[in-house]
Scaffold this motif. Sequence first.
Motif, PDB file in Angstrom:
ATOM      1  N   ASP A  78      -9.665  -3.145  -1.800  1.00  9.25           N
ATOM      2  CA  ASP A  78      -9.997  -3.920  -2.997  1.00  9.25           C
ATOM      3  C   ASP A  78     -10.526  -3.026  -4.107  1.00  9.25           C
ATOM      4  N   PHE A  79     -11.049  -1.873  -3.730  1.00 12.99           N
ATOM      5  CA  PHE A  79     -11.539  -0.908  -4.720  1.00 12.99           C
ATOM      6  C   PHE A  79     -10.454  -0.572  -5.741  1.00 12.99           C
ATOM      7  N   ARG A  80      -9.215  -0.444  -5.271  1.00 12.46           N
ATOM      8  CA  ARG A  80      -8.097  -0.152  -6.165  1.00 12.46           C
ATOM      9  C   ARG A  80      -7.826  -1.315  -7.116  1.00 12.46           C
ATOM     10  N   HIS A  81      -7.901  -2.525  -6.594  1.00 14.48           N
ATOM     11  CA  HIS A  81      -7.659  -3.707  -7.423  1.00 14.48           C
ATOM     12  C   HIS A  81      -8.746  -3.865  -8.487  1.00 14.48           C
ATOM     13  N   GLU A  82      -9.979  -3.569  -8.103  1.00 13.67           N
ATOM     14  CA  GLU A  82     -11.082  -3.628  -9.063  1.00 13.67           C
ATOM     15  C   GLU A  82     -10.880  -2.615 -10.184  1.00 13.67           C
ATOM     16  N   LEU A  83     -10.402  -1.427  -9.820  1.00 14.46           N
ATOM     17  CA  LEU A  83     -10.106  -0.415 -10.838  1.00 14.46           C
ATOM     18  C   LEU A  83      -9.001  -0.889 -11.769  1.00 14.46           C
ATOM     19  N   GLU A  84      -7.992  -1.521 -11.181  1.00  9.83           N
ATOM     20  CA  GLU A  84      -6.892  -2.022 -12.001  1.00  9.83           C
ATOM     21  C   GLU A  84      -7.388  -3.055 -13.014  1.00  9.83           C
ATOM     22  N   MET A  85      -8.269  -3.943 -12.580  1.00  7.72           N
ATOM     23  CA  MET A  85      -8.806  -4.947 -13.478  1.00  7.72           C
ATOM     24  C   MET A  85      -9.662  -4.316 -14.575  1.00  7.72           C
ATOM     25  N   GLU A  86     -10.317  -3.214 -14.246  1.00 11.39           N
ATOM     26  CA  GLU A  86     -11.195  -2.567 -15.216  1.00 11.39           C
ATOM     27  C   GLU A  86     -10.433  -1.738 -16.238  1.00 11.39           C
ATOM     28  N   VAL A  87      -9.454  -0.949 -15.782  1.00  4.68           N
ATOM     29  CA  VAL A  87      -8.801   0.010 -16.677  1.00  4.68           C
ATOM     30  C   VAL A  87      -7.370  -0.374 -17.032  1.00  4.68           C
ATOM     31  N   GLY A  88      -6.801  -1.399 -16.360  1.00  4.76           N
ATOM     32  CA  GLY A  88      -5.460  -1.837 -16.694  1.00  4.76           C
ATOM     33  C   GLY A  88      -4.352  -1.104 -15.987  1.00  4.76           C
ATOM     34  N   GLN A  89      -4.705  -0.281 -15.015  1.00  4.86           N
ATOM     35  CA  GLN A  89      -3.679   0.458 -14.262  1.00  4.86           C
ATOM     36  C   GLN A  89      -4.162   0.645 -12.839  1.00  4.86           C
ATOM     37  N   ARG A  90      -3.296   0.315 -11.878  1.00  2.00           N
ATOM     38  CA  ARG A  90      -3.668   0.476 -10.478  1.00  2.00           C
ATOM     39  C   ARG A  90      -3.471   1.933 -10.062  1.00  2.00           C
ATOM     40  N   PRO A  91      -4.444   2.523  -9.347  1.00  2.00           N
ATOM     41  CA  PRO A  91      -4.284   3.908  -8.894  1.00  2.00           C
ATOM     42  C   PRO A  91      -3.084   4.051  -7.962  1.00  2.00           C
ATOM     43  N   SER A  92      -2.424   5.188  -8.033  1.00  2.00           N
ATOM     44  CA  SER A  92      -1.280   5.448  -7.150  1.00  2.00           C
ATOM     45  C   SER A  92      -1.734   5.866  -5.763  1.00  2.00           C
ATOM     46  N   TRP A  93      -2.998   6.261  -5.632  1.00  2.00           N
ATOM     47  CA  TRP A  93      -3.503   6.729  -4.344  1.00  2.00           C
ATOM     48  C   TRP A  93      -4.174   5.595  -3.573  1.00  2.00           C
ATOM     49  N   ALA A  94      -4.191   5.761  -2.241  1.00  2.00           N
ATOM     50  CA  ALA A  94      -4.885   4.803  -1.377  1.00  2.00           C
ATOM     51  C   ALA A  94      -6.343   5.213  -1.241  1.00  2.00           C
ATOM     52  N   VAL A  95      -7.207   4.233  -1.040  1.00  2.00           N
ATOM     53  CA  VAL A  95      -8.631   4.514  -0.834  1.00  2.00           C
ATOM     54  C   VAL A  95      -8.834   5.222   0.503  1.00  2.00           C
ATOM     55  N   GLU A  96      -8.028   4.905   1.499  1.00  2.00           N
ATOM     56  CA  GLU A  96      -8.140   5.448   2.859  1.00  2.00           C
ATOM     57  C   GLU A  96      -9.464   5.039   3.513  1.00  2.00           C
ATOM     58  N   ALA A  97      -9.936   3.832   3.173  1.00  2.00           N
ATOM     59  CA  ALA A  97     -11.157   3.313   3.790  1.00  2.00           C
ATOM     60  C   ALA A  97     -10.907   3.028   5.273  1.00  2.00           C
ATOM     61  N   PHE A  98     -11.994   3.019   6.063  1.00  2.00           N
ATOM     62  CA  PHE A  98     -11.865   2.738   7.492  1.00  2.00           C
ATOM     63  C   PHE A  98     -13.133   2.058   7.999  1.00  2.00           C
ATOM     64  N   ARG A  99     -13.018   1.415   9.151  1.00  2.00           N
ATOM     65  CA  ARG A  99     -14.159   0.772   9.801  1.00  2.00           C
ATOM     66  C   ARG A  99     -14.586   1.510  11.063  1.00  2.00           C
ATOM     67  N   ASP A 100     -13.644   2.154  11.720  1.00  3.62           N
ATOM     68  CA  ASP A 100     -13.908   2.853  12.983  1.00  3.62           C
ATOM     69  C   ASP A 100     -13.684   4.343  12.763  1.00  3.62           C
ATOM     70  N   VAL A 101     -14.769   5.107  12.688  1.00  3.65           N
ATOM     71  CA  VAL A 101     -14.651   6.523  12.355  1.00  3.65           C
ATOM     72  C   VAL A 101     -13.871   7.285  13.422  1.00  3.65           C
ATOM     73  N   ASP A 102     -14.064   6.929  14.704  1.00  6.01           N
ATOM     74  CA  ASP A 102     -13.335   7.612  15.775  1.00  6.01           C
ATOM     75  C   ASP A 102     -11.833   7.399  15.622  1.00  6.01           C
ATOM     76  N   GLN A 103     -11.432   6.159  15.348  1.00  7.53           N
ATOM     77  CA  GLN A 103     -10.015   5.858  15.197  1.00  7.53           C
ATOM     78  C   GLN A 103      -9.430   6.570  13.989  1.00  7.53           C
ATOM     79  N   ASP A 104     -10.212   6.712  12.933  1.00  3.68           N
ATOM     80  CA  ASP A 104      -9.690   7.399  11.755  1.00  3.68           C
ATOM     81  C   ASP A 104      -9.490   8.885  12.026  1.00  3.68           C
ATOM     82  N   VAL A 105     -10.355   9.487  12.844  1.00  5.17           N
ATOM     83  CA  VAL A 105     -10.141  10.879  13.247  1.00  5.17           C
ATOM     84  C   VAL A 105      -8.842  10.995  14.039  1.00  5.17           C
TER      85      VAL A 105
END
Length: 208
Positions: free
Chosen positions: A143-170
């Motif tokens: 949602d961070f990307r969507h919030e940025l889009e609403m603020e600046v008028g352009q959605r970032p091309s990059w993913a946030v790469e957020a995660f909930r499980d640090v072990d799984q992300d490793v």
Amino acid sequence: MTFFVPSHPGPQRRRTITVVGMSTSAHLPAEPAAAPAGAARTGGTVTDRLVEANHRYAAGFDDPGMDARPVLRVAVVACMDARLDLHDALGLSLGDCHTIRNAGGVVTDDVVRSLTISQRALGTRSVVLIHHTGCGLESLTEDFRHELEMEVGQRPSWAVEAFRDVDQDVRQSMRRIRTSPFLPHTDDIRGFVFDVKTGLLREIDPAA
């Protein structure tokens, strides 16, 4: 953000640079009328203070005669979190490794780009991945990307790469490296979680 640390053939040296936390909202004073060329401004922004520190550093600097190939032939991919002092935590000296850092320490396309150059052009063979406890990406969503889009008028091309499980992300980061067609050396890929309270690394089993 990607950092390349050059290697050295001679005795290892460790240089510690301490950056003191300060507000970035400090007002920049007016330039002196007759400031010498190249002189750092005093009492200004954080960047001004870092430039001043660099002048002091350069005054006693001796060229160690290094090249760009890491002595230990290892690349470390880690989070950019300010609490991680990688060289001290891993017992590394200047010139031992390549250090690649970004938000979360996740393996993105740009990390693969840096690792490819590190391996194919500069001789590294091992990759160490380091996430950590209490990472800021655990509190974000796409949602961070969507919030940025609403603020600046352009959605970032990059993913946030957020995660909930640090072990799984490793584990995901290890898989991304092992399956990349651009990386010729994937036999020695290991992932860890750094505990910011104890300073200890906990190794992650890729098959768990």
